[in-house]
Write a protein that holds these residues in place. Structure first.
Motif, short mmCIF file in Angstrom:
data_model
loop_
_atom_site.label_atom_id
_atom_site.label_comp_id
_atom_site.label_asym_id
_atom_site.label_seq_id
_atom_site.Cartn_x
_atom_site.Cartn_y
_atom_site.Cartn_z
N GLU A 1 20.39 4.97 -26.15
CA GLU A 1 21.09 4.32 -27.24
C GLU A 1 20.39 4.60 -28.57
O GLU A 1 19.25 5.07 -28.59
CB GLU A 1 21.15 2.81 -27.01
N ARG B 1 18.36 0.29 -32.58
CA ARG B 1 19.06 -0.80 -33.26
C ARG B 1 18.21 -1.50 -34.33
O ARG B 1 18.73 -2.31 -35.09
CB ARG B 1 19.56 -1.81 -32.23
N ILE C 1 21.57 2.94 -39.95
CA ILE C 1 22.44 3.04 -38.78
C ILE C 1 23.86 3.25 -39.28
O ILE C 1 24.30 2.57 -40.21
CB ILE C 1 22.39 1.78 -37.91
N SER D 1 21.16 6.54 -35.60
CA SER D 1 20.14 5.76 -36.30
C SER D 1 19.06 6.70 -36.81
O SER D 1 18.79 7.72 -36.19
CB SER D 1 19.53 4.71 -35.36
#
Length: 173
Positions: A27, A30, A35, A137
């Motif tokens: 992923e 975060r 992002i 990101s």
């Protein structure tokens, strides 16, 4: 500067993490200061859209900012596959596939110019084509030093990439 940043950062669809699709999906970060997420519906068959996106050596034919792209590993993309590519103002980028589920999801990566980017692409069939979703990101000192400009550059980069992919897929069967 924004044009150079946009062009340079268009060249950073990068990712980190394991390359085994049986493991947890890789992923984006975060907690990254930059992002971006974007998606588009492309009115073309999934296998056609996938083939265009993953034929990295053909990117210069449909991505105006990409000037060259040469695979360093033979055969279809798989975990560990890499390619060397360039875009406006940024040469010698090496990206490596970290995770792939053919026809569904791909994550690739490799750091460039002090930026670590994680770029995830997903492809979902719809009634009239394919929904392509991408999220990316960015972390690193250049990002921390100029977050607002780089956020704007990444947002524009993903938008342009998706629209060029859509144009290519819908135009060329």
């Amino acid at each position: 500067m924004l044009t150079l940043a946009t062009a340079a950062l268009t060249a950073l669809p990068l990712a980190l993490g394991p390359g085994n699709p049986d493991r947890e999906p890789v992923e984006i970060d975060r907690n990254a200061p930059v992002i971006s997420r974007d998606d588009i519906v492309i009115h073309a068959p999934l296998n056609h859209v996938w083939r265009i996106q993953t034929d990295v050596e053909q990117w210069p034919a449909w991505q105006p900012a990409v000037h060259s792209s040469v695979k360093q590993t033979p055969g279809p993309l798989r975990p560990g596959s890499s390619w060397l590519w360039s875009t406006d103002g940024l040469d010698g980028i090496t990206s490596t596939v970290k995770q792939i589920e053919p026809g569904r999801r791909i994550v690739w990566g490799g750091p460039a110019q002090g930026i670590t980017a994680v770029h995830v692409w997903t492809f979902t069939p719809t009634e009239d084509g394919v929904k392509v979703h991408t999220e990316e990101s960015w972390t690193g000192d250049p990002v921390t030093a100029n977050t607002a400009v780089l956020q704007q550059a990444l947002d524009a980069s993903l938008d342009h990439w998706l629209h060029h992919l859509k144009q290519r897929a819908e135009r060329c069967p």
